[in-house]
Structures are given as C-alpha cells and as structure tokens.
Enzyme design. Structure first.
Site, mmCIF file in Angstrom:
data_model
loop_
_atom_site.group_PDB
_atom_site.id
_atom_site.type_symbol
_atom_site.label_atom_id
_atom_site.label_comp_id
_atom_site.label_asym_id
_atom_site.label_seq_id
_atom_site.Cartn_x
_atom_site.Cartn_y
_atom_site.Cartn_z
ATOM 1 N N ASP A 1 0.842 -1.203 0.000
ATOM 2 C CA ASP A 1 0.000 0.000 0.000
ATOM 3 C C ASP A 1 0.876 1.252 0.000
ATOM 4 O O ASP A 1 1.983 1.232 0.538
ATOM 5 C CB ASP A 1 -0.894 -0.030 1.257
ATOM 6 C CG ASP A 1 -2.081 0.899 1.132
ATOM 7 O OD1 ASP A 1 -2.272 1.504 0.055
ATOM 8 O OD2 ASP A 1 -2.829 1.019 2.123
ATOM 9 N N ASN B 1 -10.529 -2.586 -6.285
ATOM 10 C CA ASN B 1 -9.719 -1.689 -7.128
ATOM 11 C C ASN B 1 -10.333 -1.454 -8.516
ATOM 12 O O ASN B 1 -9.984 -0.491 -9.196
ATOM 13 C CB ASN B 1 -8.288 -2.230 -7.302
ATOM 14 C CG ASN B 1 -7.437 -2.109 -6.051
ATOM 15 O OD1 ASN B 1 -6.508 -2.876 -5.854
ATOM 16 N ND2 ASN B 1 -7.739 -1.149 -5.187
HETATM 17 C C1 FPP Z 1 -1.818 0.301 -3.342
HETATM 18 O O1 FPP Z 1 -1.346 1.617 -3.414
HETATM 19 C C2 FPP Z 1 -1.320 -0.443 -4.464
HETATM 20 C C3 FPP Z 1 -2.092 -0.986 -5.444
HETATM 21 C C4 FPP Z 1 -3.546 -0.875 -5.502
HETATM 22 C C5 FPP Z 1 -1.469 -1.701 -6.539
HETATM 23 C C6 FPP Z 1 -0.323 -2.570 -6.142
HETATM 24 C C7 FPP Z 1 0.417 -2.854 -7.347
HETATM 25 C C8 FPP Z 1 1.744 -2.828 -7.478
HETATM 26 C C9 FPP Z 1 2.731 -2.614 -6.400
HETATM 27 C C10 FPP Z 1 2.280 -3.107 -8.788
HETATM 28 C C11 FPP Z 1 2.263 -4.584 -8.916
HETATM 29 C C12 FPP Z 1 2.551 -4.898 -10.256
HETATM 30 C C13 FPP Z 1 2.491 -6.102 -10.776
HETATM 31 C C14 FPP Z 1 2.947 -6.198 -12.141
HETATM 32 C C15 FPP Z 1 2.024 -7.323 -10.070
HETATM 33 P P1 FPP Z 1 -2.413 2.756 -3.561
HETATM 34 O O2 FPP Z 1 -2.541 3.087 -5.004
HETATM 35 O O3 FPP Z 1 -3.682 2.379 -2.881
HETATM 36 O O4 FPP Z 1 -1.692 3.901 -2.783
HETATM 37 P P2 FPP Z 1 -2.355 5.062 -1.932
HETATM 38 O O5 FPP Z 1 -3.139 4.376 -0.831
HETATM 39 O O6 FPP Z 1 -1.188 5.811 -1.428
HETATM 40 O O7 FPP Z 1 -3.206 5.848 -2.874
#
Ligand code: FPP
Length: 233
Positions: free
Chosen positions: A13, A61
C-alpha cells in the site's frame, strides 16, 4: 528464538502517496512499486522463504478511475511478458489467485502460460492476488461444498477445515505465518481472511515503493521474537 517462517503475505500500500509526495502521477508510484516488488521477491527467496503472496489488485480496485485501472493492467501485461521471467530464472513457481473472469482474455492467457511454464519450479512459490477478494473466495468455496453435498458426493459431517481449505484458491498453500502492510494503514481489507486466522500482523509506515529487503529482514527479526501460541497457553 526463531519461529518457523514459510509464508509471507504482503499488502503493498502507498504507491499513490509516494507519487503525490513527489508531484508525480499515481502511475509513477505503481511503476516504482512493481520494481520494489521484484526486489522483495528476490530478497525473500534468497532468504529461503518458500511462499510469498502479494495483493496486486483487489476486487474493489476495479472501482478506481479507468485510466488508473488501465495503467495497472498494462503494467501487469509488461510484467507477464518479460519481468516475471526473472522469477522463473530464479527457480520460482508463479500462481495467481482471484476472479479471472473480470480480467481481459489476453491477460488470463498470459497468466495461465506463466503458471504452466513455472509449474515444475520448486525453489519458492510467488502468489499474485489479482482481482482478488477474500469474501468472494470464501463464498465460491461455500458454493462448491454445497454443490458436493447436493450431489451426494460428500456428507455435511465431512465438512471440516481441511476440506474447506481445499476449496479455496489457496489450496495446497500453507497459511501465511506473517502478513505485512505498508503505508501506515492498519486493516486487512478483504485479504486472505480465512488463511490469516493465526498469522502475525506487521504494519509499517513505509510507503510500498520505499520498502526494502533490509526492512523485511528487520520485520523477520521482530517476527522471530514473538511467541506464537495458536490459542494454546
Ligand atoms: C496500493 O497503493 C497499491 C495498489 C492498488 C497496486 C499494487 C500494485 C503494485 C505494487 C504493482 C504490482 C505490479 C504487478 C505487475 C504485479 P495505492 O494506489 O492504494 O496507494 P495510496 O493508498 O497511497 O493511494
């Protein structure tokens, strides 16, 4: 003291906040987050961890802006095409858990291709939760068990924890010993609810793109100092 550590589950996250702090688009946070993931998988396998499950995309998501969902899917396409081969070379088996029917056909085909290609690898198992939601997984298991009962294949009395576990996407995978969530949020967010029953929980303020193998080692040291009781005294 040391606890047995076979399986680590991670909620990655904080990609969006990492990007915002740098005045970059959210996509830049996901790109860096994916690079961090490669490093962590490599580090964990070198430490002898046998299983790692990461939450790459939840069923919730899908509700994000189309542009962000499209970016994440394209990033995934890129990793499926080339980057995950690194894990194959390291002797890793790759599995995906989640609702495949919501993903584009070309992505599902690539996922199946990688699962087949790496199915003989036994150094470690890397599990990607993609379009994954734990309640949906549990309901799908309930439906499978009910239909087996209705068909007369099993009796209600036959339903036990082992049978139920075998109906989940994670069948044959041991439950996580340790779950890590980055970015300071302290929630499980519909992740592996059945499987995390006795897992040790770790929350770190570090944003996922900044997470390092060194911090993973610190968390493992802390894990080793905990007393796991599984409800016993
Ligand atoms: C949460 O951060 C992250 C996600 C919803 C996506 C996780 C994906 C990756 C780390 C890339 C993985 C890639 C592959 C190819 C498997 P957020 O966007 O919710 O962050 P925030 O809470 O700060 O907005």
């Amino acid at each position: 003291m040391s606890n047995e550590l076979e399986h680590i589950a991670i909620i990655m996250d904080g990609n969006g906040r990492w990007a915002k702090k740098r005045n970059l688009p959210r996509s830049a946070g996901h790109k860096k987050g994916a690079e961090t993931l490669q490093e962590i998988v490599k580090g964990a396998s070198e430490m002898g961890i046998k299983y790692m499950t990461v939450y790459a995309f939840s069923t919730e998501n899908w509700k994000r802006d189309k542009s962000e969902v499209d970016y994440l899917m394209d990033l995934l396409r890129h990793y499926l095409k080339s980057e995950f081969d690194e894990i194959n070379k390291q002797g890793g088996r790759i599995l995906f858990i989640g609702e495949r029917n919501m993903l584009d056909d070309d992505i599902v085909a690539q996922m199946e291709n990688i699962e087949n290609k790496t199915s003989g690898n036994d150094k470690f198992t890397f599990i990607v939760a993609l379009s994954y939601g734990s309640r949906a997984e549990i309901l799908s298991a309930v439906k499978k068990v009910s239909s087996s009962v209705a068909k007369g294949d099993i009796l209600v009395e036959d339903i036990d924890e082992n049978l139920f576990s075998s109906m989940l996407y994670t069948r044959n995978i041991p439950d996580p010993d340790l779950v890590i969530r980055t970015s300071g949020e302290q929630r499980i967010s519909n992740y592996l609810l059945w499987q995390l029953a006795y897992s040790e929980l770790f929350f770190t303020k570090t944003l996922w793109p900044d997470f390092t193998v060194a911090e993973l080692k610190e968390i493992i040291n802390d894990f080793n100092s905990r007393e796991r009781r599984y409800g016993k005294v």
